[in-house]
Design a protein around this motif. Structure first.
Motif, PDB file in Angstrom:
ATOM      1  N   LYS B   2     -20.831 -17.371 -29.316  1.00 27.35           N
ATOM      2  CA  LYS B   2     -20.951 -18.542 -30.187  1.00 27.35           C
ATOM      3  C   LYS B   2     -20.713 -19.794 -29.335  1.00 27.35           C
ATOM      4  CE  LYS B   2     -20.386 -20.159 -34.705  1.00 27.35           C
ATOM      5  NZ  LYS B   2     -19.337 -21.123 -34.925  1.00 27.35           N
ATOM      6  N   ILE B   3     -21.608 -20.745 -29.448  1.00 34.65           N
ATOM      7  CA  ILE B   3     -21.383 -22.017 -28.745  1.00 34.65           C
ATOM      8  C   ILE B   3     -21.547 -23.148 -29.736  1.00 34.65           C
ATOM      9  CG2 ILE B   3     -22.101 -21.269 -26.447  1.00 34.65           C
ATOM     10  CD1 ILE B   3     -24.825 -22.590 -27.008  1.00 34.65           C
ATOM     11  N   SER B   4     -20.877 -24.251 -29.430  1.00 31.84           N
ATOM     12  CA  SER B   4     -21.131 -25.453 -30.211  1.00 31.84           C
ATOM     13  C   SER B   4     -21.068 -26.657 -29.294  1.00 31.84           C
ATOM     14  CB  SER B   4     -20.151 -25.584 -31.383  1.00 31.84           C
ATOM     15  OG  SER B   4     -18.849 -25.517 -30.926  1.00 31.84           O
ATOM     16  N   MET B   5     -21.867 -27.614 -29.629  1.00 31.13           N
ATOM     17  CA  MET B   5     -21.950 -28.832 -28.822  1.00 31.13           C
ATOM     18  C   MET B   5     -22.533 -29.929 -29.692  1.00 31.13           C
ATOM     19  SD  MET B   5     -25.244 -27.800 -26.467  1.00 31.13           S
ATOM     20  CE  MET B   5     -24.749 -26.088 -26.302  1.00 31.13           C
ATOM     21  N   LYS B   6     -22.483 -31.138 -29.154  1.00 35.68           N
ATOM     22  CA  LYS B   6     -23.081 -32.241 -29.884  1.00 35.68           C
ATOM     23  C   LYS B   6     -24.450 -32.509 -29.268  1.00 35.68           C
ATOM     24  CE  LYS B   6     -20.300 -35.533 -31.666  1.00 35.68           C
ATOM     25  NZ  LYS B   6     -19.488 -36.766 -31.710  1.00 35.68           N
ATOM     26  N   VAL B   7     -25.502 -32.521 -30.086  1.00 31.75           N
ATOM     27  CA  VAL B   7     -26.848 -32.791 -29.577  1.00 31.75           C
ATOM     28  C   VAL B   7     -27.418 -33.984 -30.338  1.00 31.75           C
ATOM     29  CG1 VAL B   7     -29.184 -31.886 -29.240  1.00 31.75           C
ATOM     30  CG2 VAL B   7     -27.214 -30.373 -28.971  1.00 31.75           C
ATOM     31  N   ASN B   8     -27.707 -35.033 -29.617  1.00 31.42           N
ATOM     32  CA  ASN B   8     -28.229 -36.270 -30.213  1.00 31.42           C
ATOM     33  C   ASN B   8     -27.357 -36.726 -31.376  1.00 31.42           C
ATOM     34  OD1 ASN B   8     -30.277 -36.081 -28.333  1.00 31.42           O
ATOM     35  ND2 ASN B   8     -31.653 -35.008 -29.744  1.00 31.42           N
ATOM     36  N   GLY B   9     -26.049 -36.599 -31.168  1.00 34.53           N
ATOM     37  CA  GLY B   9     -25.102 -37.125 -32.139  1.00 34.53           C
ATOM     38  C   GLY B   9     -24.691 -36.153 -33.228  1.00 34.53           C
ATOM     39  N   GLU B  10     -25.383 -35.024 -33.330  1.00 32.93           N
ATOM     40  CA  GLU B  10     -25.032 -34.069 -34.378  1.00 32.93           C
ATOM     41  C   GLU B  10     -24.424 -32.814 -33.786  1.00 32.93           C
ATOM     42  OE1 GLU B  10     -28.105 -33.221 -37.208  1.00 32.93           O
ATOM     43  OE2 GLU B  10     -28.742 -35.324 -37.239  1.00 32.93           O
ATOM     44  N   THR B  11     -23.386 -32.325 -34.433  1.00 27.53           N
ATOM     45  CA  THR B  11     -22.753 -31.100 -33.960  1.00 27.53           C
ATOM     46  C   THR B  11     -23.610 -29.903 -34.340  1.00 27.53           C
ATOM     47  OG1 THR B  11     -20.606 -32.135 -34.216  1.00 27.53           O
ATOM     48  CG2 THR B  11     -20.630 -29.730 -34.049  1.00 27.53           C
ATOM     49  N   VAL B  12     -23.880 -29.059 -33.339  1.00 26.81           N
ATOM     50  CA  VAL B  12     -24.646 -27.843 -33.609  1.00 26.81           C
ATOM     51  C   VAL B  12     -23.853 -26.642 -33.103  1.00 26.81           C
ATOM     52  CG1 VAL B  12     -26.881 -28.994 -33.488  1.00 26.81           C
ATOM     53  CG2 VAL B  12     -25.920 -27.966 -31.435  1.00 26.81           C
ATOM     54  N   SER B  13     -23.940 -25.549 -33.845  1.00 23.44           N
ATOM     55  CA  SER B  13     -23.315 -24.294 -33.432  1.00 23.44           C
ATOM     56  C   SER B  13     -24.371 -23.217 -33.518  1.00 23.44           C
ATOM     57  CB  SER B  13     -22.149 -23.928 -34.354  1.00 23.44           C
ATOM     58  OG  SER B  13     -21.155 -24.907 -34.251  1.00 23.44           O
ATOM     59  N   ALA B  14     -24.305 -22.268 -32.606  1.00 20.37           N
ATOM     60  CA  ALA B  14     -25.309 -21.204 -32.625  1.00 20.37           C
ATOM     61  C   ALA B  14     -24.806 -20.006 -31.848  1.00 20.37           C
ATOM     62  CB  ALA B  14     -26.626 -21.697 -32.034  1.00 20.37           C
ATOM     63  N   GLU B  15     -25.452 -18.907 -32.084  1.00 21.31           N
ATOM     64  CA  GLU B  15     -25.179 -17.671 -31.360  1.00 21.31           C
ATOM     65  C   GLU B  15     -26.222 -17.563 -30.248  1.00 21.31           C
ATOM     66  OE1 GLU B  15     -22.734 -14.495 -30.849  1.00 21.31           O
ATOM     67  OE2 GLU B  15     -22.509 -15.871 -32.545  1.00 21.31           O
ATOM     68  N   VAL B  16     -25.769 -17.416 -29.005  1.00 18.33           N
ATOM     69  CA  VAL B  16     -26.720 -17.279 -27.896  1.00 18.33           C
ATOM     70  C   VAL B  16     -26.292 -16.119 -26.998  1.00 18.33           C
ATOM     71  CG1 VAL B  16     -27.329 -19.733 -27.806  1.00 18.33           C
ATOM     72  CG2 VAL B  16     -25.444 -18.875 -26.384  1.00 18.33           C
ATOM     73  N   GLU B  17     -27.240 -15.616 -26.242  1.00 18.25           N
ATOM     74  CA  GLU B  17     -26.896 -14.693 -25.166  1.00 18.25           C
ATOM     75  C   GLU B  17     -26.288 -15.509 -24.034  1.00 18.25           C
ATOM     76  OE1 GLU B  17     -29.353 -11.131 -23.902  1.00 18.25           O
ATOM     77  OE2 GLU B  17     -30.858 -12.397 -24.850  1.00 18.25           O
TER      78      GLU B  17
END
Lengths: 264, 158
Positions: B2-17
């Protein structure tokens, strides 16, 4: 890229413990060489330990002896550091000449040294400026660190923590770039300090090396003309589609002269 | 993972390899396809984005390395009602593009360039853009655009 287990330790001790678990483990610094190699499957570790979250590995410190650069300090930080620019301008300008601006924003000194690419710039700085590589286990003199193509004195479980550079009296790094890739076909660091003169060459052979005959001549007289007639034998040098060994031998003397001139 | 970061001002979280590249995460999971993949070997600069304010090549960064980071892509540059960023405006005005494939990377790199060199000479622009390749070889207008963009960034339009 093959799958791997990813770990993100917060301290050198934690990273060392993860490293000690063994297996095909690699340390990830800035990733500008390693990730590219993994994408090509030239490198396929089972475990990747990311050093990017370890605060103690970053930063530039000035003390009486010189400048100490944390292993995870990015090339761009070294290039724009006022301290480095003031004390060892040759080091700042070398760091600012690595790769391109995006690579310099990610790439690190520790990663570059551990990788020891034959055409990398930092090995010439470390060897030419007589730096010391500090690891989590010991201190390694520049002369003992670089052992061959992509090989160093680092042992299993060893992590570069920082690199300390003594301040030279004068030094300059000059490189002749491949016009397409911009990598050094030949790069020369020439430096004079209290401990003597050093001339370190990168890009030309399988590993960075010193040129004793040039060092002796420059110790007697710091002048480009002191290098007249001194050249490195071509038989130990790289020969490829970009430059023959003889051409590289010629370039070493030319770059060394320019470095001495620039470091007047 | 699981990662989360801010992209273009919006917080995004997602499951990645763990092996997911940042550029793949941005394009394929976030569907922000303005960031391009050109060479996929860290040379061409088409995938340039800003990570924590610094230009990086997102094809040479793992998505997991951007955990907690502040990411800016080409989609995040324009202001309200689609008002172009000064550098985008300069590229438009000076026609700093031909096929346009390298343009997002050029613009992101150029902004980083100007952040470091607020008033760059043509020589500086050419030297500092060496990480971005334009296969149309349209460099002349790109350099003009960056010079103008630098001026617009110094004195933003009222």
């Amino acid at each position: 890229m093959h799958p791997f287990n990813y770990r993100n330790p917060k301290s050198v001790a934690e990273a060392a413990a993860a490293l000690a678990e063994g297996g095909d483990v690699r340390l990830l610094a800035g990733g500008q060489s390693l990730i590219a190699a993994m994408k090509l499957r030239l490198s396929a570790p089972t475990d990747l330990i990311d050093l990017g979250g370890i605060g103690e590995l970053t930063g530039i410190r000035v003390d009486g002896a010189g400048i100490t650069v944390g292993a995870m300090t990015r090339h761009a930080e070294v290039a724009r550091s006022k301290e480095v620019q003031a004390k060892i301008p040759a080091l700042a300008s070398l760091a600012g000449s690595i790769g391109d601006r995006m690579v310099r924003n990610m790439g690190t000194i520790g990663g570059s040294l551990a990788h020891n690419d034959p055409v990398a710039d930092y090995p010439a700085a470390v060897l030419g400026l007589n730096a010391t590589v500090h690891t989590n286990k010991r201190n390694i003199a520049a002369d003992d660190f670089f052992t061959g193509m992509f090989e160093t004195a680092l042992q299993t479980g060893e992590i570069i923590v920082s690199v300390s550079f003594p301040v030279p009296r004068r030094a300059a790094y000059v490189k002749f770039r491949n016009p397409a890739s911009r990598y050094a076909i030949v790069g020369v660091m020439a430096a004079a300090s209290a401990s003597g003169v050093r001339v370190a060459v990168t890009g030309a052979a399988s590993c960075v090396f010193r040129v004793g005959a040039m060092e002796q001549a420059l110790a007697a007289k710091w002048s480009p003309d002191a290098l007249a007639g001194i050249s490195v034998p071509a038989d130990q040098l790289n020969s490829d589609m970009h430059a023959s060994a003889e051409y590289r031998a010629h370039l070493i003397t030319v770059m060394a002269r320019r470095a001495v001139e620039a470091a007047k | 993972m699981k990662i989360s970061m801010k992209v273009n001002g919006e917080t995004v979280s997602a499951e990645v390899e763990s092996r997911t590249l940042l550029v793949a995460f941005i394009r394929e999971q976030l569907r922000l396809t303005g960031t391009h993949v050109g060479c996929d070997t860290g040379q061409c600069g088409a995938c340039t984005i800003h990570m924590n304010g610094l230009a990086v090549k997102s094809c040479n960064v793992l998505a997991v390395q951007a955990e907690g980071a502040d990411i800016l892509t080409i989609e995040g540059l324009a202001g309200d009602e689609g008002r172009l960023h000064p550098m985008q405006e300069a590229f438009r005005e000076h026609h700093g593009l031909q096929c346009g494939f390298c343009t997002p990377g050029m613009v992101m790199s150029a902004i980083d360039l100007v952040n470091n060199h607020p008033n760059p000479s043509e020589e500086t622009i050419r030297a500092e853009l060496d990480g971005n390749l334009c296969r149309c070889t349209g460099y002349h207008n790109i350099v003009k655009a960056v010079k103008a963009g630098a001026a617009y960034m110094r004195t933003p339009a009222p």
